[in-house]
Motif scaffolding. Structure first.
Motif, PDB file in Angstrom:
ATOM      1  N   GLY A   1       0.833  -1.115   0.146  1.00  0.00           N
ATOM      2  CA  GLY A   1      -0.039  -0.217  -0.095  1.00  0.00           C
ATOM      3  C   GLY A   1       1.000   1.140   0.150  1.00  0.00           C
ATOM      4  N   ASP A   2       2.067   1.210  -0.614  1.00  0.00           N
ATOM      5  CA  ASP A   2       3.032   2.346  -0.633  1.00  0.00           C
ATOM      6  C   ASP A   2       2.176   3.315  -1.686  1.00  0.00           C
ATOM      7  OD1 ASP A   2       4.910   1.579   1.155  1.00  0.00           O
ATOM      8  OD2 ASP A   2       5.465  -0.019  -0.629  1.00  0.00           O
ATOM      9  N   ILE A   3       2.502   4.627  -1.293  1.00  0.00           N
ATOM     10  CA  ILE A   3       1.938   5.916  -2.117  1.00  0.00           C
ATOM     11  C   ILE A   3       3.122   6.477  -2.752  1.00  0.00           C
ATOM     12  CG2 ILE A   3       0.368   7.779  -2.273  1.00  0.00           C
ATOM     13  CD1 ILE A   3      -1.158   6.670   0.055  1.00  0.00           C
ATOM     14  N   PHE A   4       3.910   7.146  -2.004  1.00  0.00           N
ATOM     15  CA  PHE A   4       5.014   7.701  -2.580  1.00  0.00           C
ATOM     16  C   PHE A   4       6.534   7.675  -1.560  1.00  0.00           C
ATOM     17  CE2 PHE A   4       3.725  11.184   0.066  1.00  0.00           C
ATOM     18  CZ  PHE A   4       2.324  11.569  -0.202  1.00  0.00           C
ATOM     19  N   LEU A   5       6.581   6.643  -1.002  1.00  0.00           N
ATOM     20  CA  LEU A   5       8.046   6.617  -0.298  1.00  0.00           C
ATOM     21  C   LEU A   5       8.708   5.426  -0.822  1.00  0.00           C
ATOM     22  CD1 LEU A   5       6.502   6.267   3.469  1.00  0.00           C
ATOM     23  CD2 LEU A   5       7.547   8.245   2.246  1.00  0.00           C
ATOM     24  N   ASP A   6       9.792   6.290  -1.808  1.00  0.00           N
ATOM     25  CA  ASP A   6      10.514   5.482  -2.653  1.00  0.00           C
ATOM     26  C   ASP A   6      11.286   4.606  -1.887  1.00  0.00           C
ATOM     27  OD1 ASP A   6      10.391   6.656  -5.313  1.00  0.00           O
ATOM     28  OD2 ASP A   6      10.914   8.441  -4.368  1.00  0.00           O
ATOM     29  N   ASP A   7      11.731   4.971  -0.639  1.00  0.00           N
ATOM     30  CA  ASP A   7      12.809   3.982  -0.260  1.00  0.00           C
ATOM     31  C   ASP A   7      12.144   2.603   0.104  1.00  0.00           C
ATOM     32  OD1 ASP A   7      15.006   5.704  -0.142  1.00  0.00           O
ATOM     33  OD2 ASP A   7      14.768   6.323   1.906  1.00  0.00           O
ATOM     34  N   HIS A   8      10.729   2.746   0.707  1.00  0.00           N
ATOM     35  CA  HIS A   8      10.193   1.507   1.046  1.00  0.00           C
ATOM     36  C   HIS A   8       9.644   0.724  -0.268  1.00  0.00           C
ATOM     37  CE1 HIS A   8       6.999  -1.343   2.841  1.00  0.00           C
ATOM     38  NE2 HIS A   8       7.773  -1.110   3.534  1.00  0.00           N
ATOM     39  N   LYS A   9       9.414   1.419  -1.088  1.00  0.00           N
ATOM     40  CA  LYS A   9       9.002   0.752  -2.531  1.00  0.00           C
ATOM     41  C   LYS A   9      10.193   0.070  -3.310  1.00  0.00           C
ATOM     42  CE  LYS A   9       7.212   1.764  -7.171  1.00  0.00           C
ATOM     43  NZ  LYS A   9       8.233   1.470  -8.098  1.00  0.00           N
ATOM     44  N   HIS A  10      11.340   0.665  -3.258  1.00  0.00           N
ATOM     45  CA  HIS A  10      12.601  -0.135  -3.598  1.00  0.00           C
ATOM     46  C   HIS A  10      13.010  -1.286  -2.684  1.00  0.00           C
ATOM     47  CE1 HIS A  10      13.893   4.111  -5.481  1.00  0.00           C
ATOM     48  NE2 HIS A  10      13.027   3.320  -6.277  1.00  0.00           N
ATOM     49  N   TRP A  11      12.890  -1.189  -1.397  1.00  0.00           N
ATOM     50  CA  TRP A  11      13.068  -2.124  -0.558  1.00  0.00           C
ATOM     51  C   TRP A  11      11.954  -3.567  -0.706  1.00  0.00           C
ATOM     52  CZ3 TRP A  11      10.135  -4.856   3.188  1.00  0.00           C
ATOM     53  CH2 TRP A  11      10.915  -5.908   4.082  1.00  0.00           C
ATOM     54  N   VAL A  12      10.891  -3.131  -0.922  1.00  0.00           N
ATOM     55  CA  VAL A  12       9.809  -4.424  -1.245  1.00  0.00           C
ATOM     56  C   VAL A  12       9.915  -4.993  -2.608  1.00  0.00           C
ATOM     57  CG1 VAL A  12       8.186  -3.404   0.161  1.00  0.00           C
ATOM     58  CG2 VAL A  12       7.786  -2.895  -2.208  1.00  0.00           C
ATOM     59  N   GLU A  13      10.285  -4.227  -3.514  1.00  0.00           N
ATOM     60  CA  GLU A  13      10.492  -4.701  -4.878  1.00  0.00           C
ATOM     61  C   GLU A  13      12.060  -5.817  -4.627  1.00  0.00           C
ATOM     62  OE1 GLU A  13       9.129  -1.259  -7.689  1.00  0.00           O
ATOM     63  OE2 GLU A  13      10.960  -1.006  -7.131  1.00  0.00           O
ATOM     64  N   ARG A  14      13.026  -5.354  -4.091  1.00  0.00           N
ATOM     65  CA  ARG A  14      14.282  -5.968  -3.926  1.00  0.00           C
ATOM     66  C   ARG A  14      13.910  -7.335  -3.385  1.00  0.00           C
ATOM     67  NH1 ARG A  14      17.471  -6.812   0.244  1.00  0.00           N
ATOM     68  NH2 ARG A  14      16.869  -5.101   1.474  1.00  0.00           N
ATOM     69  N   VAL A  15      13.183  -7.267  -2.156  1.00  0.00           N
ATOM     70  CA  VAL A  15      12.956  -8.482  -1.208  1.00  0.00           C
ATOM     71  C   VAL A  15      11.988  -9.405  -2.154  1.00  0.00           C
ATOM     72  CG1 VAL A  15      13.538  -7.424   0.831  1.00  0.00           C
ATOM     73  CG2 VAL A  15      11.130  -7.604   0.110  1.00  0.00           C
ATOM     74  N   CYS A  16      11.226  -8.908  -2.900  1.00  0.00           N
ATOM     75  CA  CYS A  16      10.253  -9.728  -3.515  1.00  0.00           C
ATOM     76  C   CYS A  16      11.001 -10.397  -4.553  1.00  0.00           C
ATOM     77  CB  CYS A  16       9.005  -9.063  -3.954  1.00  0.00           C
ATOM     78  SG  CYS A  16       7.751  -8.832  -2.806  1.00  0.00           S
ATOM     79  N   THR A  17      11.890  -9.571  -5.594  1.00  0.00           N
ATOM     80  CA  THR A  17      12.750 -10.198  -6.383  1.00  0.00           C
ATOM     81  C   THR A  17      13.555 -11.289  -6.062  1.00  0.00           C
ATOM     82  OG1 THR A  17      12.718  -8.130  -7.765  1.00  0.00           O
ATOM     83  CG2 THR A  17      14.463  -9.637  -8.190  1.00  0.00           C
TER      84      THR A  17
END
Length: 218
Positions: free
Chosen positions: A96-112
């Motif tokens: 449910g991120d909206i515009f926190l780039d750091d958290h978005k990058h983190w979830v994309e990394r751990v999912c990948t």
């Protein structure tokens, strides 16, 4: 053709609910995942008791997969949950991120790193519109945590409403609390089979936040 199987990273609040609601159009949402403290007594994001989040999952007719960890072990435990999802044929995880780039990058990394795909249905959407979308869908939520440096205790327990928007603007608060100004608990929605009935038994200050202590109503 069957929809891809997805889980939702679940805080219990309005943003994860909105992400779930949007994701249902594209995915077979079959589970929620929530991180708790090491002893399992409170959720990491909103400080909620596990039985409250479990009851939400039951009302949504979804399985809740819990993880436990300190902030130091958070990533390793979260990835353990993701690997479990992958082993159970899940392919996507909704956030449910909206515009926190750091958290978005983190979830994309751990999912990948666990062979899953992160999905962000709310990304870069205007937060005032998201708040109104939640309300217009028939969602009900209450404020259960506030940043003590920005808001006083009188905000605890207030129901989310469109009337709060000018107050948020005056105080410099993001309408969805995207910078951690406040957190909510969804108590009713069209996706719930019944309302979530809760009782407030007090509040406390923890890590700079005033937090309601919420239990299920008897």
């Amino acid at each position: 053709m069957s929809k891809p199987r997805a889980a939702v990273s679940w805080s219990g609040g309005k943003d994860s609910y909105l992400a779930l609601n949007r994701a249902r159009q594209q995915f077979d949402v079959a589970a929620l995942i929530t991180m708790f403290t090491e002893d399992g007594t409170r959720s990491r994001s909103h400080g909620l008791r596990p039985e409250v989040l479990q009851r939400q999952a039951e009302l949504l007719q979804l399985e809740l997969l819990p993880g436990r960890g300190s902030w130091q072990s958070y990533e390793a435990e979260f990835k353990r949950l993701l690997r479990e999802l992958h082993d159970r044929q899940f392919s996507h995880v909704v956030f449910g991120d909206i515009f926190l780039d750091d958290h978005k990058h983190w979830v994309e990394r751990v999912c990948t790193e666990t062979a899953l795909i992160a999905v962000e249905p709310l990304w870069e959407q205007p937060t005032s519109q998201l708040l109104l979308e939640f309300l217009n869908l028939g969602g009900e939520a209450h404020i259960v945590a506030i940043k003590a440096a920005l808001l006083d205790e009188s905000w605890l327990g207030r129901p989310l409403s469109a009337e709060l928007l000018p107050e948020f603007e005056k105080l410099g608060i993001d309408p969805c609390g995207e910078y951690g100004e406040y957190h909510t608990l969804v108590t009713a929605s069209p996706l719930f089979t019944a309302p979530l009935t809760i009782t407030d038994i007090g509040h406390h200050l923890h890590d700079g936040y005033w937090m309601l202590d919420i239990v299920l109503a008897s």
